[in-house]
Design a protein around this motif. Sequence first.
Motif, PDB file in Angstrom:
ATOM      1  N   PRO A 485     -13.633   0.581  -5.345  1.00 35.22           N
ATOM      2  CA  PRO A 485     -13.667   0.473  -6.804  1.00 35.22           C
ATOM      3  C   PRO A 485     -12.810  -0.714  -7.258  1.00 35.22           C
ATOM      4  O   PRO A 485     -11.835  -1.059  -6.584  1.00 35.22           O
ATOM      5  CB  PRO A 485     -13.034   1.782  -7.285  1.00 35.22           C
ATOM      6  CG  PRO A 485     -12.816   2.627  -6.098  1.00 35.22           C
ATOM      7  CD  PRO A 485     -12.922   1.780  -4.876  1.00 35.22           C
ATOM      8  N   ARG A 486     -13.176  -1.303  -8.382  1.00 33.77           N
ATOM      9  CA  ARG A 486     -12.399  -2.436  -8.905  1.00 33.77           C
ATOM     10  C   ARG A 486     -10.970  -1.982  -9.220  1.00 33.77           C
ATOM     11  O   ARG A 486     -10.002  -2.632  -8.882  1.00 33.77           O
ATOM     12  CB  ARG A 486     -13.075  -2.981 -10.172  1.00 33.77           C
ATOM     13  CG  ARG A 486     -12.537  -4.307 -10.654  1.00 33.77           C
ATOM     14  CD  ARG A 486     -13.296  -4.769 -11.893  1.00 33.77           C
ATOM     15  NE  ARG A 486     -13.293  -3.743 -12.940  1.00 33.77           N
ATOM     16  CZ  ARG A 486     -12.279  -3.502 -13.777  1.00 33.77           C
ATOM     17  NH1 ARG A 486     -11.164  -4.216 -13.688  1.00 33.77           N
ATOM     18  NH2 ARG A 486     -12.358  -2.554 -14.700  1.00 33.77           N
ATOM     19  N   LYS A 487     -10.875  -0.825  -9.881  1.00 35.08           N
ATOM     20  CA  LYS A 487      -9.564  -0.254 -10.227  1.00 35.08           C
ATOM     21  C   LYS A 487      -9.360   1.027  -9.434  1.00 35.08           C
ATOM     22  O   LYS A 487     -10.298   1.754  -9.165  1.00 35.08           O
ATOM     23  CB  LYS A 487      -9.520   0.123 -11.715  1.00 35.08           C
ATOM     24  CG  LYS A 487      -9.236  -0.974 -12.662  1.00 35.08           C
ATOM     25  CD  LYS A 487      -7.786  -1.265 -13.044  1.00 35.08           C
ATOM     26  CE  LYS A 487      -6.782  -0.207 -13.306  1.00 35.08           C
ATOM     27  NZ  LYS A 487      -5.421  -0.690 -12.949  1.00 35.08           N
ATOM     28  N   GLY A 488      -8.126   1.302  -9.117  1.00 36.20           N
ATOM     29  CA  GLY A 488      -7.780   2.593  -8.518  1.00 36.20           C
ATOM     30  C   GLY A 488      -7.772   2.569  -7.006  1.00 36.20           C
ATOM     31  O   GLY A 488      -7.939   1.523  -6.363  1.00 36.20           O
ATOM     32  N   SER A 489      -7.591   3.766  -6.448  1.00 39.73           N
ATOM     33  CA  SER A 489      -7.343   3.914  -5.014  1.00 39.73           C
ATOM     34  C   SER A 489      -8.480   3.386  -4.133  1.00 39.73           C
ATOM     35  O   SER A 489      -9.658   3.583  -4.426  1.00 39.73           O
ATOM     36  CB  SER A 489      -7.117   5.394  -4.714  1.00 39.73           C
ATOM     37  OG  SER A 489      -7.040   5.595  -3.321  1.00 39.73           O
ATOM     38  N   SER A 490      -8.089   2.746  -3.021  1.00 39.59           N
ATOM     39  CA  SER A 490      -9.087   2.206  -2.092  1.00 39.59           C
ATOM     40  C   SER A 490      -9.412   3.193  -0.962  1.00 39.59           C
ATOM     41  O   SER A 490     -10.507   3.167  -0.423  1.00 39.59           O
ATOM     42  CB  SER A 490      -8.558   0.918  -1.461  1.00 39.59           C
ATOM     43  OG  SER A 490      -7.392   1.200  -0.684  1.00 39.59           O
ATOM     44  N   GLY A 491      -8.466   4.019  -0.608  1.00 38.72           N
ATOM     45  CA  GLY A 491      -8.679   4.917   0.542  1.00 38.72           C
ATOM     46  C   GLY A 491      -8.579   4.182   1.868  1.00 38.72           C
ATOM     47  O   GLY A 491      -9.003   4.697   2.912  1.00 38.72           O
ATOM     48  N   VAL A 492      -7.977   3.004   1.857  1.00 32.65           N
ATOM     49  CA  VAL A 492      -7.884   2.207   3.080  1.00 32.65           C
ATOM     50  C   VAL A 492      -6.956   2.892   4.095  1.00 32.65           C
ATOM     51  O   VAL A 492      -6.008   3.579   3.709  1.00 32.65           O
ATOM     52  CB  VAL A 492      -7.403   0.772   2.756  1.00 32.65           C
ATOM     53  CG1 VAL A 492      -5.933   0.755   2.332  1.00 32.65           C
ATOM     54  CG2 VAL A 492      -7.620  -0.171   3.942  1.00 32.65           C
ATOM     55  N   TYR A 493      -7.259   2.728   5.363  1.00 31.40           N
ATOM     56  CA  TYR A 493      -6.517   3.229   6.533  1.00 31.40           C
ATOM     57  C   TYR A 493      -6.720   4.709   6.845  1.00 31.40           C
ATOM     58  O   TYR A 493      -6.176   5.189   7.837  1.00 31.40           O
ATOM     59  CB  TYR A 493      -5.012   2.899   6.452  1.00 31.40           C
ATOM     60  CG  TYR A 493      -4.770   1.401   6.357  1.00 31.40           C
ATOM     61  CD1 TYR A 493      -5.269   0.545   7.325  1.00 31.40           C
ATOM     62  CD2 TYR A 493      -4.082   0.844   5.277  1.00 31.40           C
ATOM     63  CE1 TYR A 493      -5.095  -0.828   7.231  1.00 31.40           C
ATOM     64  CE2 TYR A 493      -3.897  -0.528   5.176  1.00 31.40           C
ATOM     65  CZ  TYR A 493      -4.409  -1.356   6.153  1.00 31.40           C
ATOM     66  OH  TYR A 493      -4.242  -2.717   6.060  1.00 31.40           O
ATOM     67  N   VAL A 494      -7.494   5.425   6.035  1.00 28.87           N
ATOM     68  CA  VAL A 494      -7.832   6.806   6.411  1.00 28.87           C
ATOM     69  C   VAL A 494      -8.585   6.764   7.736  1.00 28.87           C
ATOM     70  O   VAL A 494      -8.255   7.483   8.698  1.00 28.87           O
ATOM     71  CB  VAL A 494      -8.703   7.485   5.320  1.00 28.87           C
ATOM     72  CG1 VAL A 494      -9.271   8.802   5.828  1.00 28.87           C
ATOM     73  CG2 VAL A 494      -7.885   7.709   4.052  1.00 28.87           C
TER      74      VAL A 494
END
Length: 504
Positions: A485-494
């Motif tokens: 998403p452009r704004k908010g959490s990416s969820g990266v590294y899960v």
Amino acid sequence: MKSETINHLTPIHLSKSFDGDTLAHFFFQTDKKAAALHSETPTEIQDLAKSGTFSGAAKSVFFIRGSYIDQINLLIAGLGSKKEFTPEKARLTGAMVANRVSSEKVKTFGINIDGMLKGSNKATVEAILPALLEGFYLAQYTFDKYKSQKNGNQKLESIHLVSEDRKNETWLKKIIHDALITIDCVFLTRNFSNEPSNHGTPEYYANEISKLCKTYGLKCKVMGEAEARKEKMELFLCVGAGSERESKVVIMEYTPKTGAKSAKHVSLVGKGVTFDSGGISLKPGMRMEDMKHDMTGSATMVGATLMAARLGCKNKITTILVFAENMPSGTATQPGNIIRARNGKTVEIINTDAEGRLVLGDALDLAHDYKPDVIVNTATLTGASSVALGKLASALFANDEKLAKTLMASTEVTEEALWQLPLWDEYFEDIKSQYADMMNSANDSNGGTIRGAIFLKQFIRPGMKWAHVDLANRAYDQGYLAYNPRKGSSGVYVRTFAHFAMNF
Ligand code: BES
Ligand code: ZN
Ligand code: ZN
């Protein structure tokens, strides 16, 4: 027709033929424009290829409304050159396709698997398809639970993987199943991280995690402030001292069903500051709202733990999450205060905004009690991580080169880059205190990411293998990747921590 549904995700069906509204074909790029397209390819696509309009270039997406074939819409997308293919390209292509599917208001979407198989082999499809699905779903994520007007009626209703060959069924089912679990866990992390701190309190996360543990068969223990005090976790407790909301420690325990002798044990630890106002060392107001994301370390480790568990991880996982709210008030910890940590060391609080290392210090010490083989933690620890690395990779620190290599090997599979920074003990000189064993912050802001790691290292006992990932620079607002998403959490590294837990 077999279908697969997980939670609120759009269901995927396996179909022998397609009677929905839009069917997608994916192609690799080729020099001889039309060569990639076999004779059964719809003429419209062949025409686009012959004219050079479509060459299969990565991320190129075409939409043909009402084709010759039964009037269905055709979507064609390129995967780039076969030689340079990486799943990340499929992830990005999947995201572009999702955007097109949503702007064209597609309701039932098919993916032509046989076509994909004709251009490649099963191994290639195994690389493309999960990544394609990940990109496709991750790009559709919205955090709209507090929106009165939701996009409901335009929503995609179902996805169909179309293959005439019934032999593909079990194989495809497994790919779909694993991909949906991955997506669901990244969504969980994003949801947790995006939750505003008036709802996302330590108690809220403790309750949600307890419920999830019950659903997926993990043990869960929650400690409130009284129990944390009994555990001598004063360093953790001093962060929430100014908050009306009770701090919580949450411990998730996953034990593999097949108790293989080769099973190893990892402890995953996450920073869970539900709101970081800075405390008495108050932050400036600009973008302070982003500090609701300061529990992303915990959110990431919850997502990774559940992902590994649900994918049948053969190793044991003990996940320790420390939730507290950092607020200024009459009871808040003040600069100059000296606190004794769980491991007995004393810390002089210089800056109450350097609170992540305080909650983590005690959490890391607690992790040792579970006797894991390795401890890996992650945190939105320092703003300086953006200064050091920008946004393409987060900083990795490890006191063991083999552990660092294994984590890096996981990032090569998941394509979520980490970059190793040095854990040089010389940096400890900067945080030696006149009155206590150490200070929580130095007078120098340069090299802050390394100093944060050096502080955490003081809570690792001799002989324990440990790694720390400072994901502050990638936790949110990562829209440069089409599936975020452009704004908010990416969820990266899960995906990376889950892969690590399963394969270290
Ligand atoms: N939560 C912040 C780090 C942060 C900053 C995360 C920006 C995401 C975006 C952390 O608790 C913090 O405030 N760290 C201080 C440390 C300093 C006082 C030693 C920082 O980075 O300025
Ligand atoms: Zn802070
Ligand atoms: Zn913080």
